[in-house]
Motif scaffolding. Structure first.
Motif, short mmCIF file in Angstrom:
data_model
loop_
_atom_site.label_atom_id
_atom_site.label_comp_id
_atom_site.label_asym_id
_atom_site.label_seq_id
_atom_site.Cartn_x
_atom_site.Cartn_y
_atom_site.Cartn_z
N ALA A 129 -70.39 4.88 33.99
CA ALA A 129 -70.84 4.59 35.36
C ALA A 129 -70.45 5.76 36.24
N ALA A 130 -71.44 6.42 36.83
CA ALA A 130 -71.18 7.59 37.66
C ALA A 130 -71.97 7.49 38.96
N MET A 131 -71.44 8.16 39.99
CA MET A 131 -72.10 8.15 41.30
C MET A 131 -72.01 9.54 41.92
N ALA A 132 -73.00 9.89 42.70
CA ALA A 132 -72.96 11.11 43.50
C ALA A 132 -72.23 10.83 44.81
N PRO A 133 -71.69 11.85 45.47
CA PRO A 133 -71.06 11.63 46.77
C PRO A 133 -72.05 11.01 47.76
N ALA A 134 -71.54 10.23 48.70
CA ALA A 134 -72.35 9.59 49.75
C ALA A 134 -73.36 8.61 49.17
N THR A 135 -72.99 7.94 48.08
CA THR A 135 -73.79 6.83 47.56
C THR A 135 -72.94 5.57 47.62
N ASN A 136 -73.55 4.42 47.36
CA ASN A 136 -72.77 3.17 47.42
C ASN A 136 -73.32 2.16 46.41
N ILE A 188 -66.05 2.65 38.86
CA ILE A 188 -66.88 3.62 38.13
C ILE A 188 -65.96 4.58 37.39
N ASP A 189 -66.58 5.43 36.56
CA ASP A 189 -65.79 6.35 35.73
C ASP A 189 -65.63 7.73 36.36
N LEU A 190 -66.62 8.18 37.10
CA LEU A 190 -66.52 9.52 37.68
C LEU A 190 -67.52 9.71 38.80
N VAL A 191 -67.26 10.73 39.62
CA VAL A 191 -68.17 11.16 40.69
C VAL A 191 -68.65 12.56 40.35
N ALA A 192 -69.95 12.77 40.39
CA ALA A 192 -70.54 14.08 40.07
C ALA A 192 -71.54 14.46 41.14
N ALA A 193 -71.60 15.76 41.45
CA ALA A 193 -72.49 16.23 42.52
C ALA A 193 -73.95 16.13 42.13
N ASP A 194 -74.26 16.44 40.88
CA ASP A 194 -75.66 16.41 40.41
C ASP A 194 -75.66 16.25 38.90
N LEU A 195 -76.84 16.33 38.29
CA LEU A 195 -76.96 16.11 36.85
C LEU A 195 -76.20 17.16 36.04
#
Length: 299
Positions: A112-119, A214-221
Motif C-alpha cells: 500500500a503506497a501513496m503519493a504526497p498530498a493524497t488521502n 500504508i507501507d510507504l510514501v513515494a513521489a511518483d512511479l
C-alpha cells in the motif's frame, strides 16, 4: 584449465549477470480512476490474468477514486487475494484519493503506497440514494399498546426508524469486520481500518504512514519502484523478492470497452438511464404504436 576455457566461462557468467534484471519480469501498471463499478472489476480481472501471462514480477495499480459499488470492490479484492503476481496499489498523483471502496482495495494489496498530498478513508458504507450522517440508532420500541390516532402513528414511525438503523448497523459491522480482516492479513493497522469505516475517518499520506496504515510514501512511479527494490513479499504462500529498480514497465490502459462500460455503469449515470428507460416504457404503454420510446426504454 586452459586460458581460453576460463575466458569462455567468465563470459557466460557476465552475460548471466547482465540478463538477471530482465529475468525478473516487467512491472505492469494499471489505472483505476473514477467510480468503481463492474467495468473496473472486469478491467482489473482481465489484466491481472494478462500480467500472469507476461510473467510480470509486480502489478502497480495507480488509483484515484471516490469509491463505488460494494460488489465490484469485493470482486477486485478477491482477484488481488488470488493473484499469483503481487499487487502494489499506489494512490497517485498528488491530489488523488482512495476514498470509500478505494480504502478497502488499498488494505487488500500486497503493498500500500501513496503519493504526497493524497488521502484515504471515509469508508463508511452508504446505500445508493442514502445520505451520510444518519441519526443515531434508537432503541427498539416495546410492544405497543392498543392505541389509535397520533400516538399509534408515532409508534409505527419509531418502528420504521429502528428497522432502518438496524439495517445500517448491519452494513457497518459487516464492512468493519471485512476491512479489519484485510488489515490483519497484510499486517497493517486494524484499529485505523475500523475507524475509517465506523467513524468515516480520512487520513493524509504522511499520517497514514506514521500510523502504519500504508507501507510507504513515494513521489511518483520511478520513486516507488526504487523503494520497492529488494522488498520481500509473501504471495500465494511463497516468498518473493522484488527487483524493481530499473525494471521494464508496461502500462495497460483501459480499452474502449472498459471506458464505455465505466461510463454507463457509473452510479449517477446508471440511475439517470434507469429513469429514462422507465419513462420510455411508460410512454409506450400509454401511447402504443410509437415504437421508439419502447425500444429506447428497453435498451
Amino acid at each position: 584449465m586452459p586460458p581460453m576455457r576460463i575466458l569462455f566461462v567468465a563470459l557466460i557468467l557476465l552475460l548471466r549477470a547482465g540478463l538477471a534484471p530482465g529475468a525478473e519480469g516487467p512491472v505492469v501498471v494499471l489505472s483505476l480512476t473514477g467510480a468503481i463499478g463492474p467495468a473496473s472489476a472486469d478491467y482489473i480481472h482481465r489484466n491481472l490474468e494478462r500480467a500472469a501471462q507476461l510473467q510480470a514480477q509486480l502489478v502497480v495499480l495507480k488509483m484515484d477514486t471516490p469509491g463505488g459499488l460494494d460488489t465490484s470492490m469485493r470482486s477486485i479484492i478477491k482477484d488481488i487475494l488470488a493473484s499469483s503476481i503481487p499487487v502494489a496499489t499506489f494512490v497517485a498523483p498528488s491530489g488523488a484519493r482512495a476514498a470509500s471502496a478505494g480504502t478497502y482495495i488499498l488494505y487488500a494489496s500486497h503493498v500500500a503506497a501513496m503519493a504526497p498530498a493524497t488521502n484515504l478513508g471515509a469508508a463508511t458504507p452508504i446505500s445508493i440514494g442514502g445520505m451520510p450522517g444518519a441519526p443515531e440508532p434508537q432503541r427498539q420500541p416495546q410492544e405497543p399498546e392498543r392505541k389509535t390516532g397520533k400516538k399509534a402513528d408515532q409508534t409505527k414511525d419509531a418502528e420504521k426508524d429502528w428497522m432502518s438503523d438496524a439495517s445500517r448497523r448491519k452494513a457497518v459491522f459487516d464492512a468493519a469486520a471485512y476491512i479489519r480482516g484485510l488489515a490483519q492479513l497484510r499486517g497493517r493497522n486494524a484499529e485505523g481500518a475500523e475507524k475509517a469505516v465506523r467513524e468515516a475517518v480520512s487520513l493524509p499520506a504522511e499520517e497514514a504512514l506514521k500510523l502504519k496504515v500504508i507501507d510507504l510514501v513515494a513521489a511518483d512511479l520511478p520513486d516507488l519502484l526504487r523503494k520497492l527494490d529488494g522488498r520481500k513479499l509473501k504471495v500465494a504462500g511463497q516468498d518473493r523478492i522484488l527487483r524493481t529498480k530499473g525494471a521494464e514497465t508496461t502500462a495497460i490502459e483501459p480499452d474502449w470497452r472498459s471506458r464505455f462500460l465505466a461510463l454507463i455503469t457509473d452510479p449517477s449515470i446508471a440511475y439517470i438511464l434507469l429513469l429514462l428507460g422507465m419513462y420510455g416504457l411508460l410512454f409506450e404503454f400509454y401511447n402504443p404504436g410509437f415504437v421508439l420510446p419502447g425500444v429506447a426504454g428497453t435498451i
